[in-house]
Design a protein around this motif. Structure first.
Motif, PDB file in Angstrom:
ATOM      1  N   ASP A 100       0.832  -1.211   0.000  1.00 36.18           N
ATOM      2  CA  ASP A 100       0.000   0.000   0.000  1.00 36.18           C
ATOM      3  C   ASP A 100       0.869   1.266   0.000  1.00 36.18           C
ATOM      4  N   ASN A 101       1.944   1.256   0.778  1.00 32.89           N
ATOM      5  CA  ASN A 101       2.823   2.421   0.828  1.00 32.89           C
ATOM      6  C   ASN A 101       3.552   2.640  -0.495  1.00 32.89           C
ATOM      7  N   ILE A 102       3.975   1.537  -1.114  1.00 35.49           N
ATOM      8  CA  ILE A 102       4.651   1.647  -2.410  1.00 35.49           C
ATOM      9  C   ILE A 102       3.690   2.204  -3.460  1.00 35.49           C
ATOM     10  N   VAL A 103       2.468   1.676  -3.475  1.00 38.22           N
ATOM     11  CA  VAL A 103       1.450   2.140  -4.421  1.00 38.22           C
ATOM     12  C   VAL A 103       1.149   3.623  -4.194  1.00 38.22           C
ATOM     13  N   ARG A 104       1.066   4.013  -2.935  1.00 35.48           N
ATOM     14  CA  ARG A 104       0.783   5.421  -2.632  1.00 35.48           C
ATOM     15  C   ARG A 104       1.885   6.329  -3.160  1.00 35.48           C
ATOM     16  N   CYS A 105       3.142   5.901  -3.022  1.00 33.64           N
ATOM     17  CA  CYS A 105       4.262   6.687  -3.533  1.00 33.64           C
ATOM     18  C   CYS A 105       4.170   6.849  -5.054  1.00 33.64           C
ATOM     19  N   ILE A 106       3.876   5.763  -5.755  1.00 37.50           N
ATOM     20  CA  ILE A 106       3.776   5.811  -7.209  1.00 37.50           C
ATOM     21  C   ILE A 106       2.611   6.695  -7.626  1.00 37.50           C
ATOM     22  N   GLU A 107       1.479   6.567  -6.932  1.00 35.46           N
ATOM     23  CA  GLU A 107       0.312   7.388  -7.253  1.00 35.46           C
ATOM     24  C   GLU A 107       0.588   8.868  -7.031  1.00 35.46           C
ATOM     25  N   GLY A 150       3.343  10.279  -7.646  1.00 33.16           N
ATOM     26  CA  GLY A 150       4.252  10.765  -8.672  1.00 33.16           C
ATOM     27  C   GLY A 150       5.667  10.251  -8.626  1.00 33.16           C
ATOM     28  N   ALA A 151       5.996   9.352  -7.679  1.00 30.98           N
ATOM     29  CA  ALA A 151       7.354   8.815  -7.618  1.00 30.98           C
ATOM     30  C   ALA A 151       7.657   7.959  -8.844  1.00 30.98           C
ATOM     31  N   GLU A 152       8.880   8.074  -9.352  1.00 30.03           N
ATOM     32  CA  GLU A 152       9.289   7.272 -10.506  1.00 30.03           C
ATOM     33  C   GLU A 152       9.554   5.822 -10.098  1.00 30.03           C
ATOM     34  N   ASP A 153      10.069   5.656  -8.892  1.00 29.11           N
ATOM     35  CA  ASP A 153      10.452   4.309  -8.470  1.00 29.11           C
ATOM     36  C   ASP A 153      10.542   4.262  -6.947  1.00 29.11           C
ATOM     37  N   TYR A 154      10.726   3.039  -6.437  1.00 33.51           N
ATOM     38  CA  TYR A 154      10.795   2.797  -4.993  1.00 33.51           C
ATOM     39  C   TYR A 154      11.931   1.825  -4.734  1.00 33.51           C
ATOM     40  N   LEU A 155      12.927   2.266  -3.953  1.00 33.68           N
ATOM     41  CA  LEU A 155      14.052   1.399  -3.596  1.00 33.68           C
ATOM     42  C   LEU A 155      14.042   1.166  -2.092  1.00 33.68           C
ATOM     43  N   PRO A 156      13.955  -0.093  -1.664  1.00 33.60           N
ATOM     44  CA  PRO A 156      13.956  -0.375  -0.224  1.00 33.60           C
ATOM     45  C   PRO A 156      15.356  -0.187   0.367  1.00 33.60           C
ATOM     46  N   LYS A 157      15.399   0.194   1.632  1.00 33.02           N
ATOM     47  CA  LYS A 157      16.666   0.291   2.362  1.00 33.02           C
ATOM     48  C   LYS A 157      17.008  -1.072   2.964  1.00 33.02           C
ATOM     49  N   PRO A 158      18.300  -1.410   3.067  1.00 28.65           N
ATOM     50  CA  PRO A 158      19.446  -0.672   2.535  1.00 28.65           C
ATOM     51  C   PRO A 158      19.460  -0.707   1.006  1.00 28.65           C
ATOM     52  N   VAL A 159      19.825   0.409   0.380  1.00 27.92           N
ATOM     53  CA  VAL A 159      19.746   0.538  -1.073  1.00 27.92           C
ATOM     54  C   VAL A 159      20.865  -0.241  -1.740  1.00 27.92           C
ATOM     55  N   ASN A 160      20.481  -1.086  -2.695  1.00 27.44           N
ATOM     56  CA  ASN A 160      21.452  -1.840  -3.480  1.00 27.44           C
ATOM     57  C   ASN A 160      22.142  -0.893  -4.468  1.00 27.44           C
ATOM     58  N   LYS A 161      23.496  -0.841  -4.429  1.00 29.38           N
ATOM     59  CA  LYS A 161      24.235   0.135  -5.232  1.00 29.38           C
ATOM     60  C   LYS A 161      24.100  -0.120  -6.730  1.00 29.38           C
ATOM     61  N   VAL A 162      24.056  -1.389  -7.132  1.00 28.68           N
ATOM     62  CA  VAL A 162      23.901  -1.707  -8.558  1.00 28.68           C
ATOM     63  C   VAL A 162      22.527  -1.254  -9.052  1.00 28.68           C
ATOM     64  N   LEU A 163      21.500  -1.543  -8.238  1.00 26.39           N
ATOM     65  CA  LEU A 163      20.139  -1.141  -8.597  1.00 26.39           C
ATOM     66  C   LEU A 163      20.009   0.386  -8.587  1.00 26.39           C
ATOM     67  N   LEU A 164      20.680   1.032  -7.627  1.00 30.17           N
ATOM     68  CA  LEU A 164      20.646   2.488  -7.553  1.00 30.17           C
ATOM     69  C   LEU A 164      21.224   3.106  -8.822  1.00 30.17           C
ATOM     70  N   LYS A 165      22.353   2.587  -9.276  1.00 33.56           N
ATOM     71  CA  LYS A 165      22.975   3.113 -10.493  1.00 33.56           C
ATOM     72  C   LYS A 165      22.037   2.976 -11.687  1.00 33.56           C
ATOM     73  N   ALA A 166      21.407   1.810 -11.821  1.00 43.67           N
ATOM     74  CA  ALA A 166      20.506   1.572 -12.954  1.00 43.67           C
ATOM     75  C   ALA A 166      19.312   2.518 -12.910  1.00 43.67           C
ATOM     76  N   ARG A 167      18.729   2.703 -11.718  1.00 50.50           N
ATOM     77  CA  ARG A 167      17.559   3.574 -11.582  1.00 50.50           C
ATOM     78  C   ARG A 167      17.929   5.034 -11.863  1.00 50.50           C
ATOM     79  N   LEU A 168      19.091   5.466 -11.342  1.00 53.20           N
ATOM     80  CA  LEU A 168      19.516   6.844 -11.583  1.00 53.20           C
ATOM     81  C   LEU A 168      19.740   7.100 -13.065  1.00 53.20           C
ATOM     82  N   THR A 169      20.416   6.170 -13.734  1.00 51.23           N
ATOM     83  CA  THR A 169      20.683   6.334 -15.165  1.00 51.23           C
ATOM     84  C   THR A 169      19.387   6.444 -15.954  1.00 51.23           C
ATOM     85  N   SER A 170      18.426   5.570 -15.638  1.00 53.20           N
ATOM     86  CA  SER A 170      17.146   5.572 -16.349  1.00 53.20           C
ATOM     87  C   SER A 170      16.358   6.852 -16.092  1.00 53.20           C
TER      88      SER A 170
END
Length: 342
Positions: free
Chosen positions: A92-99, A101-121
């Motif tokens: 529900d919280n993830i859906v609320r963030c997207i609704e 206007g958030a582009e994406d949702y990264l859970p903590k601790p943030v995975n550095k490889v996933l962070l790089k991919a999301r930032l680039t996109s």
């Protein structure tokens, strides 16, 4: 390092998380600004210049949900990509963030490889949106571009009170025959640069250019307190600019430009005309026709500017004009009283 580094805002109330996340982002080649809560984040965003936000949800004063809502409601910020980085669990919280206007949702601790991919996109999407906004600003006025961002695009129009200005270069065909096409284009570009500046400086927009002529609208899409007066003041500045331009042209033994201006005020239907694939902001109605006829009639009368009665009565100094009574125009069943302004 990245090919196109961005300026990122990292928002997190936990100092350790904030510093570690900012270090990961900086190691990817980006510039980072920090904010320890939502209120400070909004203050930073108001300063402008950011390409992306990394946003925590659970924060004092103003939480991440409220920051997202504020960004989405701001026309200047709504296209700014936001990636939520949070330990808040639950679909529900993830859906609320997207609704919100958030582009994406990264859970903590943030995975550095996933962070790089999301930032680039996200930064690539932001770059493309910025290019679209730049192109829109190049081929549409600031007022029309703002109207599109705030209200969206739809074919159709609405009735409003506005003033319409037509301007045309006198004897342009003969003028262009006596010089190279490249010189003619350069002359036109100088003319348009001066006319655009005078019109936009007084709240008008140029919504049509045909060869050596242009049509400007005052009072739409942005309302003006006195559209008729704004149009007249702009017209006088246009004539002053042409006088200064011609003085410079004369000193250089270059061709000079004479213009005629017609202004009419009243009801128009303004909006987007065309198709879903190709459209422009314009206006139609008898007020538009009247302004076009007035501009053309300046050649007959031998003056630089003519206005209709509605414009004349709205000008603060009506005594500064000469009445021409009962002038017949093609397409109008009744003769019109028009005015030659000083």
């Amino acid at each position: 390092m990245v090919d196109a580094p961005g300026r990122l805002l990292v928002v997190d109330d936990n100092k350790v998380n904030r510093l570690l996340l900012s270090r990961s982002v900086e190691m990817l080649g980006h510039t980072v600004t920090l904010a320890e809560n939502g209120r400070i984040a909004l203050d930073r965003l108001a300063e402008g210049g950011f390409d992306l936000v990394l946003l925590d949800i659970e924060m004092p004063e103003i939480d991440g949900f409220e920051v997202l809502a504020a960004i989405k409601s701001d026309p200047e910020l709504r296209d700014l990509p936001v990636i939520v980085t949070s330990s808040v669990e639950g679909l529900d919280n993830i859906v609320r963030c997207i609704e919100l206007g958030a582009e994406d949702y990264l859970p903590k601790p943030v995975n550095k490889v996933l962070l790089k991919a999301r930032l680039t996109s996200c930064l690539e999407k932001k770059r493309l949106r910025d290019e679209q906004r730049t192109l829109l600003g190049r081929f549409a006025t600031q007022e029309v571009a703002r109207d599109l961002r705030e209200t969206g695009f739809s074919i159709g129009g609405r009735r409003i009170e506005a003033s319409v200005l037509f301007c045309d270069i006198r004897d342009f065909t003969a003028l262009s025959e006596d010089q190279r096409p490249e010189d003619t284009i350069e002359l036109l570009n100088s003319y348009y640069a001066l006319m655009f500046d005078a019109i936009s400086s007084h709240g008008g927009i140029v919504n049509l250019m045909i060869g050596d002529g242009l049509m400007a609208l005052f009072g739409a899409p942005k309302p003006l307190e006195n559209a008729a007066l704004s149009a007249v003041v702009a017209a006088r500045e246009m004539l002053d600019m042409m006088a200064a331009f011609n003085a410079d042209q004369q000193m250089r033994a270059a061709p000079q430009i004479r213009i005629g201006i017609g202004i009419a005020s009243g009801e128009v239907v303004a909006g987007y005309a065309g198709t879903q694939e190709r459209a422009s902001y314009t206006c139609i109605g008898m007020t538009v026709n009247r302004a076009a006829r007035l501009e053309s009639h300046t050649k007959t009368v031998g003056c630089s500017m003519l206005v209709d009665e509605g414009t004349y009565l709205a000008v603060a100094e009506p005594s500064a004009g000469t009445r021409l009574a009962g002038v017949a125009f093609k397409g109008f069943s009744e003769p019109l009283d028009i005015y030659r302004l000083a």
